[in-house]
Write a protein that holds these residues in place. Structure first.
Motif, short mmCIF file in Angstrom:
data_model
loop_
_atom_site.label_atom_id
_atom_site.label_comp_id
_atom_site.label_asym_id
_atom_site.label_seq_id
_atom_site.Cartn_x
_atom_site.Cartn_y
_atom_site.Cartn_z
N UNK A 152 0.88 -1.22 0.00
CA UNK A 152 0.00 0.01 0.15
C UNK A 152 0.92 1.22 0.01
N UNK A 153 2.09 1.06 0.43
CA UNK A 153 3.05 2.51 0.64
C UNK A 153 3.19 3.07 -0.55
N UNK A 154 2.69 4.47 -0.59
CA UNK A 154 2.81 5.53 -1.65
C UNK A 154 3.26 6.78 -0.98
N UNK A 155 4.44 7.12 -0.80
CA UNK A 155 4.85 8.16 -0.21
C UNK A 155 4.93 9.37 -0.95
N UNK A 156 4.13 10.41 -0.49
CA UNK A 156 3.72 11.67 -1.06
C UNK A 156 4.82 12.87 -0.91
N UNK A 157 5.78 12.64 0.06
CA UNK A 157 6.95 13.63 0.51
C UNK A 157 8.22 12.76 0.32
N UNK A 158 9.30 13.73 0.06
CA UNK A 158 10.56 12.98 0.07
C UNK A 158 10.94 12.40 1.39
N UNK A 159 11.54 11.12 1.37
CA UNK A 159 11.97 10.49 2.63
C UNK A 159 12.75 11.44 3.56
N UNK A 160 13.85 12.17 2.99
CA UNK A 160 14.36 12.94 4.17
C UNK A 160 13.48 13.91 4.91
N UNK A 161 12.36 14.52 4.08
CA UNK A 161 11.62 15.48 4.75
C UNK A 161 10.74 14.74 5.66
N UNK A 162 10.31 13.52 5.41
CA UNK A 162 9.39 12.77 6.30
C UNK A 162 9.98 12.56 7.33
#
Length: 203
Positions: A147-157
């Motif tokens: 299900x994982x769909x990241x909507x912000x960059x990993x470093x920001x999150x």
């Protein structure tokens, strides 16, 4: 005294330092008291750590590892992505509630490092480690959940999660309000789940 590998001895002394610093405070903890806590000699301590900076860096890394271990176990894929996210936060929070003194020590280490000339890099290292740790956990969830769909960059999150948990933990340590902390944790869980779940179709 039985001989043991250097890495194991360093680990023993680091855990002893965490116990001593949690009990007595960073500034009042000496190399002699750490060696006594570990049941070893001062010469063994100096063989394992050539500076106070090296010891404090090991303490910072080890305390972070304590939390990461329980969170990694908790974020094994659940029925839904939200449940996985919630389990990770809950595991972290259970660790805070079970070991408040250890978490209080992390803030003391930050202040100590910022105030001691030549130690400020340790405070930066501490917070860089928090960000890197959250990035690693995000990737762990990504690998285990379709299900994982990241909507912000990993470093920001990762930096957001580090800042959020840092503030929430300090708030709890100061106010001691478990119910309020649980409410905030639930709100953050919902927010983060929305940032990493598929967006609803439009049109």
């Amino acid at each position: 005294m039985a001989r043991m590998p250097l890495a194991e001895r360093r680990r023993q002394l680091t855990e002893a330092a965490i116990r001593a610093m949690t009990r007595d405070g960073v500034s009042r903890t000496t190399t002699r008291s750490i060696a006594a806590e570990a049941g070893t000699s001062l010469s063994v301590f100096h063989y394992c750590f050539d500076s106070k900076q090296a010891l404090l860096e090991s303490v910072i890394e080890t305390i972070t590892e304590h939390c990461v271990t329980v969170v990694k176990e908790a974020i094994r894929p659940k029925a839904t992505l939200r449940e996985t996210v919630r389990a990770g936060f809950q595991a972290y929070w259970d660790h805070v509630c079970a070991h408040p003194g250890e978490h209080m020590l992390t803030y003391e280490l930050t202040q100590y490092a910022l105030r001691q000339p030549g130690f400020d890099h340790l405070a930066r290292r501490q917070y860089e480690l928090y960000g890197a740790t959250y990035a690693e956990l995000i990737e762990e969830v990504r690998r285990g959940d379709a299900e994982f769909r990241l909507h912000v960059p990993v470093p920001v999150l990762a930096r957001y999660l580090a800042a959020m948990t840092d503030g929430l933990t300090l708030n709890y340590l100061v106010l001691g309000d478990e119910a309020a902390a649980a409410d905030i944790l639930g709100m953050v869980t919902a927010h983060v789940a929305a940032l990493v779940a598929p967006q609803p179709a439009t049109g």
